[in-house]
Structures are given as structure tokens and as C-alpha cells.
Scaffold this active site. Structure first.
Site, PDB file in Angstrom:
ATOM      1  N   ASP A   1       0.808  -1.227   0.000  1.00  0.00           N
ATOM      2  CA  ASP A   1       0.000   0.000   0.000  1.00  0.00           C
ATOM      3  C   ASP A   1       0.838   1.272   0.000  1.00  0.00           C
ATOM      4  O   ASP A   1       0.360   2.330  -0.400  1.00  0.00           O
ATOM      5  CB  ASP A   1      -0.998   0.012   1.163  1.00  0.00           C
ATOM      6  CG  ASP A   1      -0.346  -0.016   2.531  1.00  0.00           C
ATOM      7  OD1 ASP A   1       0.802  -0.473   2.648  1.00  0.00           O
ATOM      8  OD2 ASP A   1      -0.993   0.411   3.503  1.00  0.00           O
TER       9      ASP A   1
ATOM     10  N   GLU B   1       9.419 -10.678  -2.313  1.00  0.00           N
ATOM     11  CA  GLU B   1      10.462  -9.660  -2.479  1.00  0.00           C
ATOM     12  C   GLU B   1      11.862 -10.255  -2.609  1.00  0.00           C
ATOM     13  O   GLU B   1      12.715  -9.689  -3.305  1.00  0.00           O
ATOM     14  CB  GLU B   1      10.427  -8.679  -1.296  1.00  0.00           C
ATOM     15  CG  GLU B   1       9.200  -7.800  -1.233  1.00  0.00           C
ATOM     16  CD  GLU B   1       8.020  -8.437  -0.496  1.00  0.00           C
ATOM     17  OE1 GLU B   1       6.973  -7.778  -0.360  1.00  0.00           O
ATOM     18  OE2 GLU B   1       8.165  -9.612  -0.053  1.00  0.00           O
TER      19      GLU B   1
ATOM     20  N   HIS C   1       1.169   0.687  10.427  1.00  0.00           N
ATOM     21  CA  HIS C   1       1.521  -0.708  10.136  1.00  0.00           C
ATOM     22  C   HIS C   1       2.850  -0.787   9.375  1.00  0.00           C
ATOM     23  O   HIS C   1       3.279   0.161   8.731  1.00  0.00           O
ATOM     24  CB  HIS C   1       0.419  -1.396   9.341  1.00  0.00           C
ATOM     25  CG  HIS C   1       0.101  -0.764   8.025  1.00  0.00           C
ATOM     26  ND1 HIS C   1      -0.619   0.396   7.903  1.00  0.00           N
ATOM     27  CD2 HIS C   1       0.427  -1.134   6.757  1.00  0.00           C
ATOM     28  CE1 HIS C   1      -0.747   0.715   6.631  1.00  0.00           C
ATOM     29  NE2 HIS C   1      -0.113  -0.191   5.907  1.00  0.00           N
ATOM     30  N   HIS C   2       3.470  -1.942   9.439  1.00  0.00           N
ATOM     31  CA  HIS C   2       4.795  -2.226   8.872  1.00  0.00           C
ATOM     32  C   HIS C   2       5.911  -1.454   9.579  1.00  0.00           C
ATOM     33  O   HIS C   2       6.996  -1.255   8.997  1.00  0.00           O
ATOM     34  CB  HIS C   2       4.838  -1.928   7.363  1.00  0.00           C
ATOM     35  CG  HIS C   2       3.896  -2.732   6.534  1.00  0.00           C
ATOM     36  ND1 HIS C   2       3.340  -3.920   6.956  1.00  0.00           N
ATOM     37  CD2 HIS C   2       3.401  -2.503   5.279  1.00  0.00           C
ATOM     38  CE1 HIS C   2       2.544  -4.397   6.012  1.00  0.00           C
ATOM     39  NE2 HIS C   2       2.564  -3.556   4.996  1.00  0.00           N
TER      40      HIS C   2
ATOM     41  N   GLY D   1      26.711 -17.038  -2.581  1.00  0.00           N
ATOM     42  CA  GLY D   1      26.302 -18.444  -2.516  1.00  0.00           C
ATOM     43  C   GLY D   1      24.966 -18.691  -1.852  1.00  0.00           C
ATOM     44  O   GLY D   1      24.824 -19.639  -1.081  1.00  0.00           O
TER      45      GLY D   1
ATOM     46  N   ASP E   1      17.737 -29.766  -6.793  1.00  0.00           N
ATOM     47  CA  ASP E   1      16.389 -29.901  -6.252  1.00  0.00           C
ATOM     48  C   ASP E   1      16.217 -29.115  -4.956  1.00  0.00           C
ATOM     49  O   ASP E   1      15.192 -28.441  -4.750  1.00  0.00           O
ATOM     50  CB  ASP E   1      16.033 -31.376  -6.036  1.00  0.00           C
ATOM     51  CG  ASP E   1      17.141 -32.170  -5.340  1.00  0.00           C
ATOM     52  OD1 ASP E   1      18.208 -31.593  -5.014  1.00  0.00           O
ATOM     53  OD2 ASP E   1      16.948 -33.383  -5.127  1.00  0.00           O
TER      54      ASP E   1
ATOM     55  N   ASN F   1      18.981 -35.043  -7.204  1.00  0.00           N
ATOM     56  CA  ASN F   1      19.877 -36.025  -6.590  1.00  0.00           C
ATOM     57  C   ASN F   1      19.556 -36.189  -5.105  1.00  0.00           C
ATOM     58  O   ASN F   1      20.417 -36.508  -4.302  1.00  0.00           O
ATOM     59  CB  ASN F   1      21.354 -35.656  -6.812  1.00  0.00           C
ATOM     60  CG  ASN F   1      21.650 -34.207  -6.460  1.00  0.00           C
ATOM     61  OD1 ASN F   1      20.825 -33.525  -5.854  1.00  0.00           O
ATOM     62  ND2 ASN F   1      22.817 -33.740  -6.826  1.00  0.00           N
TER      63      ASN F   1
ATOM     64  N   GLY G   1      18.508 -34.220  -2.391  1.00  0.00           N
ATOM     65  CA  GLY G   1      19.003 -33.505  -1.224  1.00  0.00           C
ATOM     66  C   GLY G   1      20.152 -32.571  -1.501  1.00  0.00           C
ATOM     67  O   GLY G   1      20.488 -32.271  -2.647  1.00  0.00           O
TER      68      GLY G   1
ATOM     69  N   GLU H   1      26.359 -29.936   0.489  1.00  0.00           N
ATOM     70  CA  GLU H   1      26.552 -30.003   1.943  1.00  0.00           C
ATOM     71  C   GLU H   1      27.038 -31.389   2.364  1.00  0.00           C
ATOM     72  O   GLU H   1      27.866 -31.518   3.277  1.00  0.00           O
ATOM     73  CB  GLU H   1      25.250 -29.664   2.667  1.00  0.00           C
ATOM     74  CG  GLU H   1      24.568 -28.378   2.209  1.00  0.00           C
ATOM     75  CD  GLU H   1      25.378 -27.135   2.502  1.00  0.00           C
ATOM     76  OE1 GLU H   1      26.496 -27.242   3.046  1.00  0.00           O
ATOM     77  OE2 GLU H   1      24.902 -26.040   2.177  1.00  0.00           O
TER      78      GLU H   1
END
Length: 548
Positions: free
Chosen positions: A26, A49, A112-113, A402, A429, A456, A458, A462
Site C-alpha cells: 500500500d 520480495e 503498520h509495517h 552463494g 532440487d 539427486n 538432497g 553439503e
């Protein structure tokens, strides 16, 4: 009536910005009316955003400037991660924040916000570390402040922040009378003296090497560097953080240097150089094999946007962009030594299941000129960054910041910025699950990249660093090939495929390249434990780094 909002949009258009990303709220709706009323600018509404900031980042990598719009507080804080990535990797992105009226802010009302404490500058302060300049516009200062922050954007190639109160956007203003100008550097060390040092060093060197980085791309200097290398025949390498900063089809392009993870012959060639000219390079862990590079600074001239060194002595206050452009004026430099043999293998597909190493060999063989490769941080980035690009091709990754999920919106933003270069996205994925909401936007806007989703099971990157069998590296299994249909796509807009073998991959890649009028959504099934060789080595180095 010509307004502050009009002035801001005219200045953005002057920078080459033709699309603005974001989410309505708004406090920015009236300004949005001004955007959509223009014939020379388009509003591209995002699902959230964060994705808007990622799309702007991708757009800026291609158009060399971008803008996105949020509402005050809740909107801008959602976007700040993407803005930080643009700051870290030198992308000129303008964040415009629609805020409450000047009267509301001056009176400290609990609207607000806000945090209900009457202080409307909290969020601008939060942006200080990730922006080159910030401003809260008033009717009195608006045009001067807009020019100030946009000049900083051009000079530093980093994001800027513009807080635009509702009433100020509608306030009367005068049209710009002069073009926007970049802030000029005042030189303590003469640019010509630096050029003379470079020329002397290149003429006397027996084994020179040029190394380029991401700042060359930030300033749009890729063609300049390629012309310089073509003219002088100097051997050149780039870091993965700077890939496509030079035309990789040039005979003297040697490949990607990445510390001890480099090809052995490339590593020896670079590290035994008797003179190193380093242009726009930042030596980060993921681009130097976790700081395993050996580059002799006593034999190096290094130039960056904000600093430089000549044989390990610091220099400042030079014009980076002008200096790089002036390399074309150097004379009597022609390298006549040897290069190295490039490791490029011809790919012959079989019915074998697709593997990481074979995938990237296929990509290298079957990509075409004038394509843009977008590679998500993880298996995709470390696989794709090692391939040789075809002429007039580009590469987008985010190896310093990253932030996973970045590349899907970034690829869409870049594809909007350059409709002539077909974009090929490679994303895992796990990363896709963070930002897949923009699939709806891609379908609505008829954006037609080729998207390869690497399934693959997951977070493989990591797993290579720590906890290969830990549950926190697992993700929910989605039916990825059905996602376009779920987001409203029909077969005339999106082609969805599942690929398991080498032959299937080559077949669908050729089909997609021959069909530029539809998006291709291709799920690649790869083994959970499979990863590019360079990532496996990097994972071990990162694991050791995290212990020290």
C-alpha cells in the site's frame, strides 16, 4: 504534472532499465501507477520480495543496472538477502522502498509495517552495510538525492537504496536538464603511470599471465578485455568468480584457475609466471581452492574497483574503468610463447545412466554460441564453471555470496534483460524448493529458458562438506516434472521431461535448443552420492577450513 516519481523513472530508464521487479504494497501503489502508465517501462510483479531482488541481480548482470520496488519494512527486509548478494558481487541494483507519507514519518505515528516506536529510519540503517548509498527523499531534496545515489551506483557498481514516501513520489519536480554523471575519481597516482608500468612489465616478461575476475563483468568490460587479449595474444585465465569475463573461445584462453583444484598444467603455467596482470579479481575461498593459490604478489600488478597494487605496493584513487579501457592503447606487446594443451573431450553418448562428470562433458559439447549458462551454487556451479564456453556466451553464478535458490529468479531476470541469448539453467532440487514460486511468473511472462533440475535427493554440496548421511541434508521429494502443470502451464508453453540416461540428455537438449518459443523444464535424475570431482575435492578443503 511532472513529478518526483517521473524524475526517478526517467533516470532509471537513462541507465538502460526497461523493467522493474517487485511486489505491490500500500505504500508503493501510487508510484506503481506511474510505472505501468509508461510505454518505455514494464512492471514485472514477483511472488515475493526475495525473488524480486534475485531477479534484479540477474538482470543487472546482463543489462549492467536493475531496479526493484518493495513496500516499507516487511517488503524491504524480505529482499535484503538478495541485495546483500548484489553488494558482495558488485551488481548495480536500485532498491526503491515505498514508505508512509512525510507527515506520518515526521510525526512518528504508529502505523503498520513499523516497529511502533515512531522511528522510520531503522530499516534504512539496516541497509548501510549492503548499499553504496542511501537516501530518504523529500519534496525539496528529491532530484539532487536521486542523482547522488545513482551516481554512486555507476561509480561503485554496488546497490543503492531509495526511500520514497507516498507524497514525495507525487510531488512536483523539474525534468533533468543534463545526463546523469558518474562521480569522478581524483587521481593521486596517474593512470598513465600505471599503464606505463603494465606496458613495461608485459614487454619484458617471458612468461606473463593475465587473470580476470567478476569486476570486469560488473563494468561491462568483457569485450574490451577480449579485444586486448586478441590483439596481444597474451595467455589468460579467469577464476570461476569471473567466468565469462573474457571470450573463452580465444586461442590464448587457458581455462579456469582455482588453486590446487586447477588442471595441473594450468596450475603450473599460472604459478610459474614471471609477471601477473590481475584485473578485477577478488581471491575468495571458493575461487582459489580454499586459498590454495600461489600467486607471487611481488611479480603482480593488480587492479580492482576500489584498490590496486603494483608489485605489492598499494595504489588508490585511480579510474578502474578508464584504465581497463586504456589497455587497448598499449603498443608493441605481442606474446610469442607457448600455451598449454586444453583438456577438452569429445562426448559420445550412450545408454548409461547420467552421471555428474559425464553430464558436464555433454554440456560442454552441446552448448551453442550466444547462450547463457546459469549455474546454482553446488554441483551445478562446480561442474559448469570448468567447461569451455562457446563464442558470445555468458555465465552466471554466485560463488561468493552463494545463496541457494538464487539462480532460478536470476536466470529469469537475465533472460528478460537479453531475449536473444537463450538461457540454460542448472539448479539442484534443494535450491529450487526455495524460489520455485517464480515459475508462475515465467509462464505468465512467456519467458523461455531451458531449465535443468538436478534431482539427486538432497543437499549434495553439503553432504560433500559434512554429514553425508545426516537427515538435515535430506529434503522432501517433489514430483518436479509436474510443477509446470501445477503452476498453470500448458504443453504449448512448457515442455516437461524426465531424463535418466546420456542419450536422453543429448536428445532433449537438442530438441530444446531447436524450440526457442517454449520453456523446457527437464528433470535430471542423478545418484544421491554423485558429485563433480572438483566439488568432492573442494568439499574436503572446506571441511578442513571449517575446523581451523
Amino acid at each position: 504534472m511532472y513529478t518526483v516519481g517521473d524524475y526517478l523513472l526517467d533516470r532509471l530508464h537513462e541507465l538502460g532499465i526497461e523493467e522493474i521487479f517487485g511486489v505491490p504494497g500500500d505504500y508503493n501503489l501510487q508510484f506503481l501507477d506511474q510505472i505501468i502508465s509508461r510505454k518505455d517501462m514494464k512492471w514485472v510483479g514477483n511472488a515475493n520480495e526475495l525473488n524480486a531482488s534475485y531477479m534484479a541481480d540477474g538482470y543487472a548482470r546482463t543489462k549492467k543496472a536493475a531496479a526493484f520496488l518493495t513496500t516499507f519494512g516487511v517488503g524491504e527486509l524480505s529482499a535484503v538477502n538478495g541485495l546483500a548478494g548484489s553488494y558482495a558481487e558488485n551488481l548495480p541494483v536500485v532498491e526503491i522502498v515505498g514508505s508512509p507519507t512525510s507527515k506520518v514519518q515526521n510525526e512518528g505515528k504508529f502505523v503498520h509495517h513499523t516497529l511502533a516506536d515512531g522511528d522510520f529510519k531503522h530499516f534504512m540503517k539496516m541497509h548501510e552495510p549492503v548499499t553504496a548509498a542511501r537516501t530518504l527523499l523529500t519534496a525539496e531534496n528529491a532530484t539532487v538525492e536521486i542523482d547522488r545515489v545513482l551516481s554512486a551506483l555507476l561509480k561503485e557498481r554496488k546497490p543503492v537504496y531509495i526511500n520514497l514516501p507516498v507524497d514525495v513520489a507525487a510531488a512536483k519536480a523539474e525534468k533533468p536538464s543534463l545526463p546523469l554523471k558518474k562521480e569522478n575519481s581524483t587521481s593521486n597516482t596517474s593512470d598513465q603511470e600505471i599503464l606505463n608500468k603494465i606496458q613495461e612489465s608485459l614487454k619484458s616478461a617471458k612468461k606473463p599471465i593475465v587473470i580476470t575476475g567478476h569486476e570486469i563483468i560488473s563494468f561491462g568490460l568483457e569485450k574490451t578485455v577480449s579485444q586486448f587479449i586478441s590483439k596481444t595474444k597474451l595467455p589468460i585465465t579467469t577464476l570461476n568468480f569471473g567466468k565469462s569475463s573474457v571470450d573463452e573461445a580465444l586461442p590464448s584462453f587457458l581455462g579456469i584457475y582455482n588453486g590446487k583444484l586447477s588442471e595441473p598444467n594450468l596450475k603450473e603455467f599460472v604459478e610459474s609466471a614471471d609477471f601477473i596482470l590481475m584485473l578485477g579479481v577478488k581471491l575468495t575461498d571458493s575461487s582459489t581452492g580454499a586459498f590454495t593459490h600461489h600467486l607471487n604478489e611481488n611479480k603482480m600488478i593488480s587492479l580492482n574497483i576500489d584498490e590496486g597494487k603494483i608489485f605489492n605496493e598499494s595504489i588508490q584513487n585511480f579510474d578502474f574503468e578508464s584504465l581497463i579501457s586504456s589497455l587497448l592503447d598499449l603498443s608493441e606487446i605481442e606474446y610469442k610463447g607457448k600455451y598449454i594443451d586444453k583438456k577438452q573431450e569429445n562426448f559420445v553418448p550412450s545408454n548409461a545412466l547420467l552421471s555428474q562428470d559425464r553430464l558436464w562433458q555433454a554440456v560442454e559439447n552441446f552448448t551453442q554460441s550466444n547462450e547463457t549458462i546459469v549455474a546454482e551454487q553446488g554441483t551445478s556451479f562446480f561442474g559448469a564453471s570448468s567447461i569451455f564456453l562457446k563464442p558470445k556466451s555468458h555465465f552466471i553464478g554466485q560463488p561468493l555470496w552463494g545463496s541457494i535458490g538464487y539462480t532460478f529468479p536470476a536466470a529469469l531476470g537475465s533472460q528478460i534483460a537479453d531475449k536473444e541469448s537463450r538461457h540454460l539453467l542448472f539448479i539442484g532440487d534443494g535450491s529450487l524448493q526455495l524460489t520455485v514460486q517464480e515459475l508462475g511468473l515465467a509462464i505468465r511472462e512467456k519467458i523461455n529458458p531451458i531449465c535443468f533440475i538436478i534431482n539427486n535427493d538432497g543437499y549434495t554440496v553439503e553432504r560433500e562438506i559434512h554429514g553425508p548421511n545426516q537427515s538435515y541434508n535430506d529434503i522432501p521429494m517433489w514430483n518436479y516434472s509436474k510443477l509446470p502443470e501445477s503452476f498453470g502451464a500448458t504443453e504449448d508453453r512448457v515442455v516437461s521431461k524426465i531424463v535418466r540416461t546420456e542419450n536422453e540428455f543429448v536428445s532433449v537438449m537438442k530438441e530444446a535448443q531447436a524450440d526457442p518459443n517454449r520453456m523446457y523444464w527437464i528433470e535430471l535424475i542423478l545418484a544421491k552420492e554423485d558429485a563433480p570431482k572438483v566439488l568432492k575435492k573442494m568439499g574436503k578443503l572446506f571441511a578442513e577450513q571449517n575446523k581451523s
